[in-house]
Structures are given as structure tokens and as C-alpha cells.
Motif scaffolding. Sequence first.
Motif, PDB file in Angstrom:
ATOM      1  N   VAL A   1       0.838  -1.205   0.000  1.00  0.00           N
ATOM      2  CA  VAL A   1       0.000   0.000   0.000  1.00  0.00           C
ATOM      3  C   VAL A   1       0.873   1.255   0.000  1.00  0.00           C
ATOM      4  O   VAL A   1       0.614   2.211  -0.740  1.00  0.00           O
ATOM      5  CB  VAL A   1      -0.956  -0.007   1.207  1.00  0.00           C
ATOM      6  N   ALA A   2       1.924   1.248   0.815  1.00  0.00           N
ATOM      7  CA  ALA A   2       2.839   2.392   0.827  1.00  0.00           C
ATOM      8  C   ALA A   2       3.469   2.579  -0.548  1.00  0.00           C
ATOM      9  O   ALA A   2       3.614   3.714  -1.044  1.00  0.00           O
ATOM     10  CB  ALA A   2       3.922   2.191   1.884  1.00  0.00           C
ATOM     11  N   GLY A   3       3.818   1.474  -1.197  1.00  0.00           N
ATOM     12  CA  GLY A   3       4.373   1.564  -2.548  1.00  0.00           C
ATOM     13  C   GLY A   3       3.369   2.116  -3.542  1.00  0.00           C
ATOM     14  O   GLY A   3       3.732   2.890  -4.436  1.00  0.00           O
ATOM     15  N   ALA A   4       2.095   1.718  -3.387  1.00  0.00           N
ATOM     16  CA  ALA A   4       1.051   2.237  -4.279  1.00  0.00           C
ATOM     17  C   ALA A   4       0.882   3.745  -4.106  1.00  0.00           C
ATOM     18  O   ALA A   4       0.715   4.485  -5.085  1.00  0.00           O
ATOM     19  CB  ALA A   4      -0.268   1.525  -4.001  1.00  0.00           C
ATOM     20  N   ILE A   5       0.967   4.227  -2.861  1.00  0.00           N
ATOM     21  CA  ILE A   5       0.852   5.669  -2.606  1.00  0.00           C
ATOM     22  C   ILE A   5       2.030   6.405  -3.235  1.00  0.00           C
ATOM     23  O   ILE A   5       1.877   7.499  -3.806  1.00  0.00           O
ATOM     24  CB  ILE A   5       0.772   5.936  -1.089  1.00  0.00           C
ATOM     25  N   VAL A   6       3.212   5.813  -3.166  1.00  0.00           N
ATOM     26  CA  VAL A   6       4.383   6.423  -3.805  1.00  0.00           C
ATOM     27  C   VAL A   6       4.161   6.556  -5.309  1.00  0.00           C
ATOM     28  O   VAL A   6       4.439   7.608  -5.913  1.00  0.00           O
ATOM     29  CB  VAL A   6       5.647   5.585  -3.511  1.00  0.00           C
TER      30      VAL A   6
END
Length: 360
Positions: free
Chosen positions: A338-343
Amino acid sequence: MAVPGSRALSFLHGRWVRHPRWSLALKGAVAAALAWFVALLAPAPFSEYPYYAPLGAVVAVTSSAVRSVRESVQAVGALLLGAVIARGVDAAVGSSVLSVAIVVAVALLCAGSRLFGEMGTWVVTSALFVLVLGGAHPLEFTGVFAGMIVVGAAIGVAINLLLPPLPLTPSEIALDRLRDVLVDQLELLAQRLEHDGPLLAEEWQRRRHDLTPTTDRTRDAMSGTREALRVNRKARRYGERTTAQARRAQELGSAADVVDDVVRLLTEWERADQERVALGPLLRPELVTALRAYAEALRSDRGQGPADEAVARCRESVDALTGAVRAVRRSSGQDLFVAGAIVVILRRACSALTAAREPE
């Protein structure tokens, strides 16, 4: 040195452009007055009912030049259908409470037809006018009513084609409002993440839905501007401004999608009721910085700050968030999808800002 008179004219022109309702009011008044004058010159029995001609003129002149032709045809069709419904019901049932109820019911059903678009309400208006006011001379009244509406609409269309509206200011105001709403959402989101930790899902789901009406109004305003440009002789004069406005609309439309995607992911995966959140205390500060930098970059449009510097800071903050996600992934062994998707979303947002502000 500027001449005082030229400064006054420039000021008045600026006020005129910023308030398109003034030009609409003037055109509507001229169209209505011309329609009334023409109606009075018409032979009897048309000259006995001159007040319906201004009604048709106002219907036509309040639309864009492209829409006024289409909507005038739709309005006239709706008015004629309403008259036919009223005459048919009156002949079958007579004038009574029952006839009013039947006329309104049938007219409302017909008003929803796609043929009439937004002009469908005129079916009901016309039906009631003809039923209530045309009782003594039904056929004569119906013909006069329809004829005066057609004459007025033709005058309104002609004035709109001669002086087509160019609603740049309403769309500019709509874009300003959308930008302010997006900036407020980003800053409040950053503040909540910084001070309160994980989000309360219900509050942010409601905020996501609250953004939709503003986005829809902006799209409608831009659609009206594009439609007006198709037949507007002044379009070339304002070519640079219309191009800049279209690029800004594209930028803010992308920003609205970015804000919606980020809020959706955070409300699903960075919630207070979850045991394992998407970011946690290690990544949350970096995201807060990135969100504030993105808000500042959005605020810098239209000369409200050094745009290039703001976009550069936004890129730097997203790069810092990217590095933090990689570091936490290595040290914790977590996937951090999820953090990667936000990035990825924020990187796409920075690219959209850069593309929208690059000179053609």
C-alpha cells in the motif's frame, strides 16, 4: 503614461469580463425587448398575446450559442407537445379538476423524454398555460402561443450568434474552487496523520464523497466553455487564455484523482481499528511532508507562488518518501504494497504537474 479615461475603460472591461451575468442580463433584456416589439407588429391575433415572444427569447439567450439553437428547438417541441396534450385532454374530459390532474400527469411523463433534454419542463408549463388560459379560443390560443414562442426563440438565437457568450470567468472560478478544496483536503489529511495517527474511516469516506460535487461542477463549467468556443468569434483573441485554462483543468482533474486515490488507500489500510497499518509511525511523517508539498505545488498555480520551486520540492519529498519505504522494507521484511502504491500515485501526480506547466 496611461490616460485616466483608458484606465477607467480597462477597469470596466475587467469587471464586465469577471461578471458574465451582466452581459447575459443585457443580452436577455435586448432580446426580450426586440421580441416584444416584433410581436406587437405582428397581425392579429398574434399581436394580442405579445408577452409570449419575450419568453421564447429568454429561453434561447440564456444558453451558449451552440446550445441555444438545440435548446430552442427542444423548447418549442416541448411547448407544442404540451399544447397538444392540453387540447386533447380538454376535448376528451372538459375543463375540470380531473383534466388538470390528467394533463399534469401526462405532461410530466412526456417531460422525461431524452428528445427534450433540459427543456422537458416546458411540456408541463405549456400544457397548463393552454388548458387554463386558452379555454375560450383553444385552437387560436394554441397557435398564437406556439408562434410567439418560435418568434422569440429565433430572435434570442440570432442575438446569441451575433454576440456569443464566452464563459471563461465561471470556469476559472470553478477551477479556483476545486484547487482550494483539494489543497484543504491535503492539508487536513496531513494534519490528521501527523497529530492523530491512523484515520477514522467514516470521516474520510464522507470527505471523499464531499469532493465529488465540486469536481462535477468544474467539469460542467469546462464543458460549457468548450462548447461556447466552437462558434465564438472571440475565441482566437483569447486563445492563450483558453489554452492555459484547459491545461489547468487537466492538471486539477488529475489532482482530484490523486487525492481520491490516496484518501481511499489510507482509509482502507491506515485505519485506527486495524492491527497492522499501511505506513505506521516510521513512514507517516514522510507522507505528511509529501502531502504538504503537493498541496503547496497545487496552490502555486496561477502565480500564487513560485511554481517551479514548489513542484521541485514536491518531487524531492516524494523521493524522500520512496527512500523511506525502501529502507523500512529492508529492515522489517514487510511488503508495504500500500505504501508503494501511494508512492506511485504521488510520482504520477508530480509528473502531471510538470507536464501541465511546461511551455508548449
